[in-house]
Design a protein around this motif. Structure first.
Motif, PDB file in Angstrom:
ATOM      1  N   ASN A   1       3.034  39.142   2.742  1.00 17.59           N
ATOM      2  CA  ASN A   1       1.996  39.759   4.242  1.00 17.59           C
ATOM      3  C   ASN A   1       3.565  39.329   5.144  1.00 17.59           C
ATOM      4  N   LYS A   2       3.150  39.917   6.069  1.00 15.80           N
ATOM      5  CA  LYS A   2       4.732  39.296   6.928  1.00 15.80           C
ATOM      6  C   LYS A   2       4.752  37.675   7.291  1.00 15.80           C
ATOM      7  N   GLY A   3       3.257  37.029   7.168  1.00 15.63           N
ATOM      8  CA  GLY A   3       4.007  35.581   7.519  1.00 15.63           C
ATOM      9  C   GLY A   3       4.085  34.561   7.074  1.00 15.63           C
ATOM     10  N   ARG A   4       4.847  35.022   5.234  1.00 12.95           N
ATOM     11  CA  ARG A   4       5.366  34.240   4.409  1.00 12.95           C
ATOM     12  C   ARG A   4       6.453  33.222   5.267  1.00 12.95           C
ATOM     13  N   GLU A   5       6.921  33.773   6.174  1.00  7.79           N
ATOM     14  CA  GLU A   5       8.347  33.234   6.395  1.00  7.79           C
ATOM     15  C   GLU A   5       8.115  32.412   7.889  1.00  7.79           C
ATOM     16  N   ASN A   6       8.321  31.573   8.872  1.00  3.92           N
ATOM     17  CA  ASN A   6       7.977  31.094  10.169  1.00  3.92           C
ATOM     18  C   ASN A   6       8.375  32.471  10.831  1.00  3.92           C
TER      19      ASN A   6
ATOM     20  N   ILE B   1       0.934  -0.843  -0.199  1.00  3.80           N
ATOM     21  CA  ILE B   1       0.135   0.302   0.139  1.00  3.80           C
ATOM     22  C   ILE B   1       0.928   1.066  -0.191  1.00  3.80           C
ATOM     23  N   PRO B   2       0.839   2.606  -0.685  1.00  6.04           N
ATOM     24  CA  PRO B   2       1.717   2.773  -1.276  1.00  6.04           C
ATOM     25  C   PRO B   2       1.291   4.205   0.042  1.00  6.04           C
ATOM     26  N   GLU B   3       2.296   5.146  -0.429  1.00  7.68           N
ATOM     27  CA  GLU B   3       2.419   6.079   1.347  1.00  7.68           C
ATOM     28  C   GLU B   3       2.486   7.812  -0.012  1.00  7.68           C
ATOM     29  N   PHE B   4       1.082   8.142   0.532  1.00 11.18           N
ATOM     30  CA  PHE B   4       0.763   9.712  -0.345  1.00 11.18           C
ATOM     31  C   PHE B   4       0.790  10.777   1.052  1.00 11.18           C
ATOM     32  N   LYS B   5       1.320  11.728   0.645  1.00  7.96           N
ATOM     33  CA  LYS B   5       0.840  13.061   1.517  1.00  7.96           C
ATOM     34  C   LYS B   5       0.703  14.639   0.544  1.00  7.96           C
ATOM     35  N   TYR B   6      -0.021  15.243   1.141  1.00  6.06           N
ATOM     36  CA  TYR B   6       0.033  17.050   0.039  1.00  6.06           C
ATOM     37  C   TYR B   6      -0.073  17.354   1.437  1.00  6.06           C
ATOM     38  N   VAL B   7       1.329  18.237   1.569  1.00  6.31           N
ATOM     39  CA  VAL B   7       1.369  19.518   2.442  1.00  6.31           C
ATOM     40  C   VAL B   7       1.102  21.153   2.109  1.00  6.31           C
ATOM     41  N   ALA B   8       0.389  21.423   2.276  1.00  6.30           N
ATOM     42  CA  ALA B   8      -0.464  22.841   2.549  1.00  6.30           C
ATOM     43  C   ALA B   8       0.545  24.231   3.303  1.00  6.30           C
ATOM     44  N   ASN B   9       0.731  25.649   3.128  1.00  4.97           N
ATOM     45  CA  ASN B   9       0.313  26.536   4.264  1.00  4.97           C
ATOM     46  C   ASN B   9       1.988  26.701   4.279  1.00  4.97           C
ATOM     47  N   MET B  10       2.954  25.781   3.364  1.00  6.39           N
ATOM     48  CA  MET B  10       4.386  26.225   3.671  1.00  6.39           C
ATOM     49  C   MET B  10       5.009  27.364   4.314  1.00  6.39           C
ATOM     50  N   HIS B  11       4.105  28.656   3.225  1.00  5.94           N
ATOM     51  CA  HIS B  11       4.416  30.112   3.451  1.00  5.94           C
ATOM     52  C   HIS B  11       3.139  30.057   4.589  1.00  5.94           C
ATOM     53  N   GLY B  12       3.332  30.486   5.151  1.00  3.70           N
ATOM     54  CA  GLY B  12       2.021  31.342   5.682  1.00  3.70           C
ATOM     55  C   GLY B  12       0.774  31.868   5.662  1.00  3.70           C
ATOM     56  N   ASP B  13       1.930  32.717   4.588  1.00  5.39           N
ATOM     57  CA  ASP B  13       0.655  34.169   3.938  1.00  5.39           C
ATOM     58  C   ASP B  13       0.107  32.979   2.563  1.00  5.39           C
TER      59      ASP B  13
ATOM     60  N   SER C   1      -1.157  22.392   7.675  1.00  5.36           N
ATOM     61  CA  SER C   1      -0.481  23.878   7.951  1.00  5.36           C
ATOM     62  C   SER C   1       0.779  23.396   8.572  1.00  5.36           C
ATOM     63  N   MET C   2       2.094  23.688   6.671  1.00  8.17           N
ATOM     64  CA  MET C   2       3.761  23.351   7.782  1.00  8.17           C
ATOM     65  C   MET C   2       4.059  25.394   8.628  1.00  8.17           C
ATOM     66  N   ASN C   3       3.742  25.804   8.437  1.00 11.03           N
ATOM     67  CA  ASN C   3       3.652  26.840   8.646  1.00 11.03           C
ATOM     68  C   ASN C   3       2.638  27.452   9.462  1.00 11.03           C
ATOM     69  N   PRO C   4       1.624  27.314  10.726  1.00 13.91           N
ATOM     70  CA  PRO C   4       0.811  27.403  11.405  1.00 13.91           C
ATOM     71  C   PRO C   4       1.257  29.081  12.208  1.00 13.91           C
ATOM     72  N   ASP C   5       2.699  29.038  12.765  1.00 12.25           N
ATOM     73  CA  ASP C   5       2.893  30.242  12.989  1.00 12.25           C
ATOM     74  C   ASP C   5       3.079  31.237  11.585  1.00 12.25           C
ATOM     75  N   GLY C   6       3.347  30.993  11.184  1.00  8.25           N
ATOM     76  CA  GLY C   6       2.968  32.158  10.109  1.00  8.25           C
ATOM     77  C   GLY C   6       1.878  33.164   8.846  1.00  8.25           C
ATOM     78  N   PHE C   7       0.917  31.833   8.876  1.00 14.14           N
ATOM     79  CA  PHE C   7      -0.386  31.858   9.704  1.00 14.14           C
ATOM     80  C   PHE C   7      -1.319  32.612  10.226  1.00 14.14           C
ATOM     81  N   GLU C   8      -1.047  32.586  11.202  1.00 15.16           N
ATOM     82  CA  GLU C   8      -1.720  33.688  12.806  1.00 15.16           C
ATOM     83  C   GLU C   8      -1.047  34.752  12.455  1.00 15.16           C
ATOM     84  N   ALA C   9       0.598  34.929  11.694  1.00 13.67           N
ATOM     85  CA  ALA C   9       1.058  36.118  11.478  1.00 13.67           C
ATOM     86  C   ALA C   9       0.332  37.198  10.978  1.00 13.67           C
ATOM     87  N   VAL C  10      -0.412  36.843   9.677  1.00 15.73           N
ATOM     88  CA  VAL C  10      -1.201  37.439   9.135  1.00 15.73           C
ATOM     89  C   VAL C  10      -2.473  38.090   9.557  1.00 15.73           C
TER      90      VAL C  10
END
Length: 443
Positions: free
Chosen positions: A141-146, A73-85, A124-133
Motif C-alpha cells: 500500500n502507499k502508506g508503507r513509507e512516511n 525498575i526496568p524500562e520496556f517498550k512496544y512500538v507498532a505501525n512503523m510501516h503505515g500500511d 504508531s510510529m508512522n501515523p502519516d503512512g497509516f492515514e495515507a492508506v
C-alpha cells in the motif's frame, strides 16, 4: 472475595470497551487521552515528537511510577505501525493498553508486572503512512513509507555499512527517545508474515554471514526471546504459515538469514541503545479486514504479556565506589560476550543485563583502574518479577569528574566494518539446534 475487596474493585475506573476496528489518528488520540485521564495513577501520555505532517508520536507509559524512572525498575517498550500500511500491531497495542489498565488491581500477574515494570507503548510510529492508506491491500500500500517516501525501517544508522539517507523526523524522535530512557527490552510490531525475527538484520563475515546468518554476542538470549513470543502464538509456530519461502522452525528466524537490510531499528536498539529488540511479524496480510482483528488479539494477547515479562530475566544492580556513591557511565558487561558498543551504567549507576540461567563473570571497567570481576549465578526462574539483584561495590573512590559523559567508543559509523573475529556469533547455537530438533521430531 470479601466485602472490602469487592468495594475496592467497584471503585476502580472503567474505560469504555475499545471496539475491534481501525482507529485513525483522532480516534486513537481520544482513546489514549481518555485512558490517561481515567487511570492517571498508573499512566502517563506524552508525545516524543511529530511526524512529517505534524502528527504527534504518542507514547503511553503504564507503571506504578509512570512519570519517572525508579531505580531497579526496568524500562520496556512496544512500538507498532512503523510501516503505515502494517496495521494489525497498531490495533493490538491499543487493545493491550486497555487490557493492562483494566486488569490492574484485578489480575495479580498484570498488577505485579505493572508494579515492577515501566511499560512504554507507541501504537504508531508512522501515523502519516497509516492515514495515507486509501484502498487497503494485503501486500503493498502507499502508506508503507512516511510522507517523505522513506522506509523508516531503513532509516537508522547502521553498524555494518554507511547509511547515508536523510534522517526522518520520526526516526530522529525515536533516537532521541532512546537516549532519555534506560530501555532494556523491546519489540517492534510489523505485518506481512508470521514470524519473530531477531538481530542482526545486517552483518559481515565476523558475525557469521558466510553461514547465511548474522548473530549477536547474545544470540542465545535473542533466540529465547523470539521463541518466547512465538510459542504463545498458535499460528506463528506453524511451518511456513503464510505460504512464503521463509522456513522458520518454531516461528523464529534470524533477520539476516531471512533477508539482509540496512538501517533497521532493531539493530540500532541493540548496538547504540543497549536495548534488546526483536521484530514481530504478526499477520500474513498487512491490512486485513476489520472482522479479523478479534482473532489477532486472541492469538497475540498471551504472547504480548509473556514477552514483556522477559525484561525480568538476567541480572541487574548498581555500581558504587567505596563511599557507596553510584558510578554512572562505567562499562558493565559479561566477560565472554562484550558488545562493540560497550554497555554502560546510567546516571544512577544502574546496569541491566538480560541473561539465561547459568554462571557468568561480570566485568566492570572504570577509566584508570583495572577491570573488577564479579561471579554471578542466574537462577532458573526470575524472582517475583525481578532479575537477580547484584550491586557491585568497587574498592576505590570513583573520580566522577573524570568519567566521560558520553560513550566515545560508539560513533554513528559502521562499527563492525573492520572486525576480524567474533567468538560467539560464528558458532552454531545450541538453543537453535535443540529447537530445530524438537520441531523435526514433533512436527
Amino acid at each position: 472475595m470479601d466485602c472490602a475487596s469487592l468495594w475496592l474493585v467497584l471503585l476502580l475506573p472503567v474505560v469504555a470497551a475499545l471496539d475491534f476496528r481501525y482507529h485513525h489518528q483522532q480516534e486513537m488520540e481520544a482513546f489514549l487521552k481518555k485512558v490517561a485521564q481515567d487511570y492517571s495513577s498508573i499512566t502517563h501520555l506524552h508525545s516524543i515528537g511529530k511526524s512529517v505532517e505534524g502528527r504527534n508520536l504518542w507514547v503511553l507509559i503504564v507503571g506504578h511510577s509512570p512519570k519517572e524512572h525508579r531505580i531497579g525498575i526496568p524500562e520496556f517498550k512496544y512500538v507498532a505501525n512503523m510501516h503505515g500500511d502494517e496495521s494489525v500491531g497498531r490495533e493490538l497495542l491499543l487493545h493491550f493498553i486497555e487490557y493492562l489498565v483494566t486488569s490492574n488491581g484485578r489480575d495479580p500477574e498484570v498488577t505485579n508486572l505493572i508494579n515492577n515494570t515501566r511499560i512504554h507503548i507507541m501504537p504508531s510510529m508512522n501515523p502519516d503512512g497509516f492515514e495515507a492508506v486509501l484502498n487497503p491491500d494485503c501486500f503493498y500500500n502507499k502508506g508503507r513509507e512516511n510522507s517523505n517516501s522513506y522506509d523508516l525501517n531503513r532509516n537508522f544508522p547502521d553498524a555494518f555499512e554507511f547509511n547515508n539517507v536523510s534522517r526522518q523526523p520520526e526516526t530522529v524522535a525515536v533516537m532521541k527517545w532512546l537516549n532519555t530512557e534506560t530501555f532494556v527490552l523491546s519489540a517492534n510490531l510489523h505485518g506481512g508474515a508470521l514470524v519473530a525475527s531477531y538481530p542482526f538484520d545486517n552483518g559481515v563475515p565476523a558475525t557469521g554471514t558466510l553461514y547465511s546468518r548474522s548473530l549477536t554476542p547474545d544470540d542465545d538470549v535473542f533466540q529465547y526471546l523470539a521463541h518466547t513470543y512465538a510459542s504463545k502464538n498458535p499460528d506463528m509456530k506453524k511451518r511456513k504459515p503464510c505460504k512464503t519461502k521463509i522456513d522458520s522452525p518454531s516461528g523464529i528466524v534470524n533477520g539476516y538469514f531471512w533477508y539482509p537490510l540496512k538501517g533497521g531499528m532493531q539493530d540500532y536498539n541493540y548496538i547504540w541503545a543497549q536495548c534488546f529488540e526483536i521484530t514481530l511479524e504478526l499477520s500474513c496480510c498487512k491490512y486485513p479486514r476489520e472482522e479479523k482483528l478479534p482473532g489477532f488479539w486472541n492469538d497475540n494477547k498471551d504472547s504480548l504479556l509473556e514477552y514483556m515479562k522477559q525484561v525480568h530475566i538476567g541480572v541487574k544492580g548498581q555500581v558504587f565506589d567505596q563511599n557507596e556513591t553510584p558510578l554512572p557511565n562505567v562499562i558493565v558487561e559479561v566477560q565472554d560476550r562484550k558488545h562493540i558498543c560497550p554497555y554502560r551504567t546510567n546516571k544512577f549507576g544502574e546496569y541491566y543485563l538480560l541473561l539465561l540461567p547459568g554462571s557468568y563473570v561480570i566485568e566492570v571497567t572504570v577509566p584508570g583502574h583495572n577491570p573488577h570481576l564479579t561471579k554471578v549465578t542466574i537462577p532458573p526462574k526470575s524472582q517475583n518479577f525481578s532479575a537477580l539483584k547484584k550491586d557491585i561495590l568497587l574498592p576505590f573512590r570513583g573520580q566522577l569528574d573524570h568519567i566521560p559523559e558520553s560513550n566515545p567508543l560508539c560513533p554513528m559509523i559502521p562499527l563492525y566494518r573492520d572486525l576480524q573475529g567474533h567468538s560467539v556469533a560464528t558458532k552454531p547455537s545450541l538453543f537453535l539446534f535443540l529447537v530445530t530438533l524438537f520441531h523435526i521430531l514433533f512436527k
